[in-house]
Design a protein around this motif. Structure first.
Motif, PDB file in Angstrom:
ATOM      1  N   ASN A 362       0.904  -1.252   0.121  1.00 52.45           N
ATOM      2  CA  ASN A 362      -0.043  -0.150   0.048  1.00 52.45           C
ATOM      3  C   ASN A 362       0.855   1.147  -0.032  1.00 52.45           C
ATOM      4  OD1 ASN A 362       0.058  -1.475   2.674  1.00 52.45           O
ATOM      5  ND2 ASN A 362       0.079   0.778   3.434  1.00 52.45           N
ATOM      6  N   THR A 363       0.549   2.140  -0.908  1.00 53.86           N
ATOM      7  CA  THR A 363       1.219   3.686  -0.732  1.00 53.86           C
ATOM      8  C   THR A 363       0.164   4.586  -0.629  1.00 53.86           C
ATOM      9  OG1 THR A 363       1.258   3.362  -3.124  1.00 53.86           O
ATOM     10  CG2 THR A 363       3.337   2.844  -2.031  1.00 53.86           C
ATOM     11  N   ARG A 364       0.665   5.729   0.106  1.00 54.70           N
ATOM     12  CA  ARG A 364       0.067   6.808   0.291  1.00 54.70           C
ATOM     13  C   ARG A 364       1.158   7.979  -0.488  1.00 54.70           C
ATOM     14  NH1 ARG A 364      -2.296   9.439   5.099  1.00 54.70           N
ATOM     15  NH2 ARG A 364      -1.869  11.967   4.584  1.00 54.70           N
ATOM     16  N   THR A 365       0.416   8.399  -1.398  1.00 55.20           N
ATOM     17  CA  THR A 365       1.209   9.602  -2.430  1.00 55.20           C
ATOM     18  C   THR A 365       0.457  10.993  -2.392  1.00 55.20           C
ATOM     19  OG1 THR A 365       0.413   8.253  -4.285  1.00 55.20           O
ATOM     20  CG2 THR A 365       2.630   8.136  -3.809  1.00 55.20           C
ATOM     21  N   GLN A 366       1.325  11.885  -2.949  1.00 53.04           N
ATOM     22  CA  GLN A 366       0.899  12.766  -3.543  1.00 53.04           C
ATOM     23  C   GLN A 366       0.883  13.179  -5.003  1.00 53.04           C
ATOM     24  OE1 GLN A 366      -0.459  16.000  -1.487  1.00 53.04           O
ATOM     25  NE2 GLN A 366      -0.316  14.669   0.424  1.00 53.04           N
ATOM     26  N   VAL A 367      -0.215  13.257  -5.654  1.00 55.35           N
ATOM     27  CA  VAL A 367      -0.007  13.663  -7.130  1.00 55.35           C
ATOM     28  C   VAL A 367      -0.577  15.015  -7.603  1.00 55.35           C
ATOM     29  CG1 VAL A 367      -0.887  12.551  -9.447  1.00 55.35           C
ATOM     30  CG2 VAL A 367      -0.391  11.137  -7.452  1.00 55.35           C
ATOM     31  N   ASP A 368       0.160  16.160  -8.039  1.00 52.62           N
ATOM     32  CA  ASP A 368      -0.047  17.348  -8.370  1.00 52.62           C
ATOM     33  C   ASP A 368      -0.781  17.867  -6.972  1.00 52.62           C
ATOM     34  OD1 ASP A 368       0.447  16.737 -11.124  1.00 52.62           O
ATOM     35  OD2 ASP A 368      -1.480  16.153 -11.547  1.00 52.62           O
ATOM     36  N   GLY A 369       0.040  17.687  -6.000  1.00 52.29           N
ATOM     37  CA  GLY A 369      -0.454  18.069  -4.524  1.00 52.29           C
ATOM     38  C   GLY A 369      -1.679  17.634  -4.088  1.00 52.29           C
ATOM     39  N   LYS A 370      -1.983  16.487  -4.651  1.00 56.05           N
ATOM     40  CA  LYS A 370      -3.523  15.818  -4.074  1.00 56.05           C
ATOM     41  C   LYS A 370      -3.218  14.663  -3.245  1.00 56.05           C
ATOM     42  CE  LYS A 370      -7.285  17.743  -6.716  1.00 56.05           C
ATOM     43  NZ  LYS A 370      -8.262  17.381  -7.394  1.00 56.05           N
ATOM     44  N   LEU A 371      -3.704  14.250  -2.348  1.00 52.70           N
ATOM     45  CA  LEU A 371      -3.635  13.120  -1.663  1.00 52.70           C
ATOM     46  C   LEU A 371      -4.272  12.048  -2.430  1.00 52.70           C
ATOM     47  CD1 LEU A 371      -2.893  11.341   1.000  1.00 52.70           C
ATOM     48  CD2 LEU A 371      -5.089  12.007   1.998  1.00 52.70           C
ATOM     49  N   ILE A 375      -2.608   0.730  -4.439  1.00 49.60           N
ATOM     50  CA  ILE A 375      -1.963  -0.716  -4.092  1.00 49.60           C
ATOM     51  C   ILE A 375      -1.226  -1.080  -5.274  1.00 49.60           C
ATOM     52  CG2 ILE A 375      -2.715  -3.217  -3.866  1.00 49.60           C
ATOM     53  CD1 ILE A 375      -5.284  -2.126  -3.116  1.00 49.60           C
ATOM     54  N   ASN A 376       0.106  -1.462  -5.128  1.00 50.83           N
ATOM     55  CA  ASN A 376       1.139  -1.852  -6.063  1.00 50.83           C
ATOM     56  C   ASN A 376       1.104  -0.700  -7.259  1.00 50.83           C
ATOM     57  OD1 ASN A 376       1.759  -3.914  -4.500  1.00 50.83           O
ATOM     58  ND2 ASN A 376       1.319  -5.510  -6.248  1.00 50.83           N
ATOM     59  N   GLY A 377       1.155   0.555  -6.850  1.00 49.08           N
ATOM     60  CA  GLY A 377       1.114   1.519  -8.155  1.00 49.08           C
ATOM     61  C   GLY A 377      -0.002   1.746  -8.547  1.00 49.08           C
ATOM     62  N   VAL A 378      -1.098   1.030  -8.489  1.00 51.74           N
ATOM     63  CA  VAL A 378      -2.457   1.578  -9.145  1.00 51.74           C
ATOM     64  C   VAL A 378      -3.352   2.002  -8.031  1.00 51.74           C
ATOM     65  CG1 VAL A 378      -4.423   0.555 -10.456  1.00 51.74           C
ATOM     66  CG2 VAL A 378      -1.762  -0.618 -10.706  1.00 51.74           C
ATOM     67  N   TYR A 402      -7.465  -5.762 -17.728  1.00 55.93           N
ATOM     68  CA  TYR A 402      -7.084  -6.724 -16.602  1.00 55.93           C
ATOM     69  C   TYR A 402      -5.654  -6.473 -16.201  1.00 55.93           C
ATOM     70  CZ  TYR A 402     -11.589  -9.124 -17.623  1.00 55.93           C
ATOM     71  OH  TYR A 402     -12.749  -9.643 -17.639  1.00 55.93           O
ATOM     72  N   ASP A 403      -5.259  -7.057 -15.136  1.00 51.49           N
ATOM     73  CA  ASP A 403      -3.911  -7.184 -14.775  1.00 51.49           C
ATOM     74  C   ASP A 403      -2.916  -5.872 -14.980  1.00 51.49           C
ATOM     75  OD1 ASP A 403      -4.575  -9.700 -13.961  1.00 51.49           O
ATOM     76  OD2 ASP A 403      -3.995 -10.439 -15.718  1.00 51.49           O
ATOM     77  N   LEU A 404      -3.579  -4.879 -14.821  1.00 46.97           N
ATOM     78  CA  LEU A 404      -2.634  -3.507 -14.911  1.00 46.97           C
ATOM     79  C   LEU A 404      -1.680  -3.635 -13.761  1.00 46.97           C
ATOM     80  CD1 LEU A 404      -3.128  -1.273 -16.721  1.00 46.97           C
ATOM     81  CD2 LEU A 404      -4.478  -0.065 -14.772  1.00 46.97           C
ATOM     82  N   MET A 405      -2.112  -4.007 -12.631  1.00 48.37           N
ATOM     83  CA  MET A 405      -1.229  -4.114 -11.317  1.00 48.37           C
ATOM     84  C   MET A 405      -0.386  -5.562 -11.365  1.00 48.37           C
ATOM     85  SD  MET A 405      -2.593  -4.381  -7.616  1.00 48.37           S
ATOM     86  CE  MET A 405      -2.743  -6.185  -7.750  1.00 48.37           C
ATOM     87  N   GLY A 406       0.815  -5.725 -11.150  1.00 46.57           N
ATOM     88  CA  GLY A 406       1.433  -6.955 -11.028  1.00 46.57           C
ATOM     89  C   GLY A 406       1.218  -7.769  -9.747  1.00 46.57           C
ATOM     90  N   ASP A 407       1.552  -8.950  -9.823  1.00 49.49           N
ATOM     91  CA  ASP A 407       1.397  -9.915  -8.418  1.00 49.49           C
ATOM     92  C   ASP A 407       2.635  -9.212  -7.643  1.00 49.49           C
ATOM     93  OD1 ASP A 407      -0.606 -11.113  -9.457  1.00 49.49           O
ATOM     94  OD2 ASP A 407       0.155 -13.101  -9.467  1.00 49.49           O
ATOM     95  N   GLU A 408       3.599  -8.687  -8.087  1.00 49.96           N
ATOM     96  CA  GLU A 408       4.783  -7.757  -7.391  1.00 49.96           C
ATOM     97  C   GLU A 408       4.583  -6.547  -7.229  1.00 49.96           C
ATOM     98  OE1 GLU A 408       7.598  -9.210  -5.678  1.00 49.96           O
ATOM     99  OE2 GLU A 408       6.766 -11.348  -5.597  1.00 49.96           O
TER     100      GLU A 408
END
Ligand SMILES: *[C@@H]1O[C@H](CO)[C@@H](O)[C@H](O)[C@H]1NC(C)=O
Ligand SMILES: *[C@@H]1O[C@H](CO)[C@@H](O)[C@H](O)[C@H]1NC(C)=O
Ligand SMILES: *[C@@H]1O[C@H](CO)[C@@H](O)[C@H](O)[C@H]1NC(C)=O
Ligand SMILES: *[C@@H]1O[C@H](CO)[C@@H](O)[C@H](O)[C@H]1NC(C)=O
Ligand SMILES: *[C@@H]1O[C@H](CO)[C@@H](O)[C@H](O)[C@H]1NC(C)=O
Ligand SMILES: *[C@@H]1O[C@H](CO)[C@@H](O)[C@H](O)[C@H]1NC(C)=O
Ligand SMILES: *[C@@H]1O[C@H](CO)[C@@H](O)[C@H](O)[C@H]1NC(C)=O
Length: 563
Positions: A362-371, A375-378, A402-408
């Motif tokens: 799990n990640t928490r990020t700011q994109v263009d200043g927005k929270l 999960i795995n980059g998606v 489908y499967d935009l997100m990898g298993d890793e």
């Protein structure tokens, strides 16, 4: 959504009208969803009521009952309820998430129709749309044992539902505005027990009454937005008997950690001096702790509850170890016949070979200043047409990948992708899912459609060697699991329930801002034996939804904004 989809849906109208009914008893409910004003923390705010109630009514059902709930949406925004932990065998159509169903539009009604199988235990329902959970519309859902299935304890004198959760005074529309603007909803303002905040010395009415000498069942669910809670009862111990549909070894506890969207049942015997006692729900892992009390009275008891509350468990790293050890002490009663993890599934989960491992970070990020959360980059975005319906009508390619997100997980600092997050899974695979939490806050995850075995929770990072630490014998099968800061949790389950199933953070802010995905489990046979067909009523609801969307323009549907 293109016009191709619309035409295809109309074409399908004539073919998908089979209604499947089982010959088991029916329970019918009619629910009016309205706004109302409540002030549980002394500040008047807009709430969402069910038939005028906050929290909503309890559903008291028995294994194999067919539950029919006709929901009338009198709000000015789309609305949907999910039946948290109800497995909906072969029937993700009724799961109540935006990936499986169209939301109920303002001024319209929709009838849920689902069967609770023999998943005897304690559940609850709540809204999945917008940030509606912050306004109420949640309530208890019990599945009692059919008489022929024995329960491993004597019938309690009574059975009480306790909904504990954090609460915000801002109101759900303001919270939504904050999230849409890319800001956090921040810390909650208080804790509620069955819709009320109680302070020591200021509680006028008892919430529950016990008769001296008798034993009572308390079903405790954390219905809050983000806060893990500790639950305890002054002067009394609690015998744990059930967690989310599994009968446990009946260990005795002074207090229990109940994380967001988890439920547990305890037996409490009224064996103390007959007077009042406080029940306490207090926040875990929060810098400035919050709590609430409610009063339990003894019938014909004398005297108020003592002002000294039972001490909370430790906080910080010691508190995390305390909590992990408590999780490890929850063991499944292997000899109890009732409360099956999964009516069709295996009890011998430790003997099944893993066919797929999915590691989620799990990640928490700011994109263009927005929270934003991912999960795995998606970071999941709900398309206008529920992904299950696009898939059903063979239009998946047009609507999502489908499967935009990898298993890793991807490399750290990879760019976050905003799109529907749908995983293609193989029917009957035995999967291992690792939740690795690199953040400094506790996380809680839930999977719809299944009960899973949370075989391990440990501090640090996961690696394949950690499998030797798994409890492959008697861990309690459940549907929601916590992952401590800088820790991981491993769960296992057999994907034997065909459908489109939501795997999500149970924390409202994270869920709303993208921390969710769908697992598409399709039976290659496409037979009714494996998955029920879309009901006519659902199809009509879908068409109404789409036509409405065409008239108003899909951007006005009050769904998640994509950025
Ligand atoms: C729901 O509201 C309608 C009026 O809009 C009313 O006739 C009906 O009795 C209500 N149902 C329940 C269960 O409160
Ligand atoms: C719930 O249902 C069970 C089984 O039908 C029944 O024994 C019990 O009295 C009901 N409880 C309530 C509160 O309605
Ligand atoms: C709406 O409610 C009416 C009246 O109870 C019912 O006949 C109808 O089937 C409901 N519509 C849906 C889509 O559930
Ligand atoms: C486990 O279940 C069995 C069968 O119902 C029951 O007899 C036993 O007391 C339970 N054991 C514990 C430790 O709860
Ligand atoms: C599991 O895998 C092992 C080694 O690959 C194999 O020998 C065994 O037969 C498998 N067990 C099952 C139940 O498929
Ligand atoms: C999903 O995976 C199965 C194999 O497990 C494959 O046959 C199917 O084509 C895949 N579907 C999509 C849409 O990728
Ligand atoms: C598909 O159906 C056939 C015949 O009913 C059955 O033998 C087979 O096991 C099924 N396959 C799956 C994956 O369920």
């Amino acid at each position: 959504m293109g016009s191709v989809t619309f035409v295809a849906l109309l074409l399908c109208l004539s073919t998908a009208s089979v209604v499947v009914r089982a010959e088991d008893p029916y329970l019918f409910f009619e629910w009016n969803i309205t706004y109302g004003t409540i002030s549980p923390l002394g500040v008047p705010q807009q709430a969402i009521l069910i038939n005028g109630e906050f929290p909503g009514p309890n559903i008291n059902s028995t294994g194999n009952n067919n539950i029919v709930v006709n929901v009338f949406n009198h709000l000015d925004e789309p609305f949907l309820l999910t039946w948290h932990g109800v497995q909906h065998r072969k029937n993700s159509w009724q799961d109540g998430t935006l990936g499986t169903m169209c939301p109920i539009l303002p001024g319209t009604n929709y009838t849920y129709h689902f069967q609770v199988k023999d998943q005897i235990g304690s559940y609850f329902y709540y809204p999945t749309t917008s940030v509606h959970k912050a306004a109420g519309a949640f309530g208890g859902l019990r599945v009692n044992s059919r008489l022929l299935i024995p329960v491993p304890f004597a019938d309690p004198a009574d059975d009480y539902t306790v909904m504990i959760g954090d609460w915000y005074t801002k109101g759900h529309k303001s919270l939504k505005k904050l999230l849409d603007a890319g800001r956090s909803i921040g810390r909650p303002d208080g804790i509620l027990i069955n819709g009320k905040n109680g302070k020591v010395g200021q509680v006028d009415k008892p919430l529950f009454t016990m008769e001296a000498g008798k034993t009572y069942r308390y079903r405790v669910c954390n219905v809050g937005m983000r806060t893990s809670l500790n639950f305890r009862i002054q002067g009394h111990t609690m015998k744990l008997v059930e967690i989310e549909g599994s009968h446990t070894m009946q260990n005795v506890y002074d207090s229990l950690d109940i994380h967001v969207a988890q439920c547990a049942s305890v037996l409490v015997t009224a064996d103390r001096e007959p007077k009042d006692y406080y029940m306490v729900a207090s926040s875990r892992f929060m810098k400035q702790p919050l709590s609430s009390v409610a009063v339990i009275s003894y019938a014909n008891g004398k005297g108020p509850a003592a002002p000294e509350l039972p001490a909370p468990p430790p906080e910080n790293s010691e508190g995390i170890m305390w909590s992990i050890n408590q999780y490890r002490s929850f063991r499944w009663n292997l000899t109890a016949s009732a409360a099956r993890p999964n009516p069709q599934g295996s009890y011998h989960y430790g003997k099944i070979n893993i066919t797929r491992t999915i590691k989620l970070v799990n990640t928490r990020t700011q994109v263009d200043g927005k929270l934003k959360f991912a999960i795995n980059g998606v970071s999941h975005v709900d398309p206008t047409t529920p992904v299950k319906l696009s898939e059903y009508f063979g239009l998946a390619e047009k609507e999502f990948k489908y499967d935009l997100m990898g298993d890793e997980p991807p490399a750290e600092n990879s760019k976050v992708v905003f799109a529907p997050n749908v995983l293609n899974a193989t029917f009957r695979n035995f999967v291992e899912i690792i939740f690795e939490n690199h953040e400094k806050t506790i996380q809680t995850w839930h999977l719809d459609g299944y009960s899973f075995f949370p075989v391990a929770i440990e501090p640090g990072r996961w690696s394949p060697e950690k499998r030797k630490n798994y409890n492959l014998l008697d861990i309690v099968s459940r549907h929601t699991i916590q992952v401590y800061p800088n820790s991981w949790a491993a769960i296992m389950t057999t994907l034997d329930n065909a459908g489109m199933w939501s795997l999500r953070s149970t924390m409202a802010e994270r869920y709303y801002l993208g921390q969710q995905l769908y697992i598409s489990v399709l039976s290659p046979n496409k037979s009714l034996r494996d998955e029920l067909i879309l009901r006519e009523g659902d199809l009509v609801a879908l068409i109404v939804f789409i036509v409405h969307g065409y008239i108003k323009g899909s951007k006005t549907m009050e769904m998640h904004d994509s950025n």
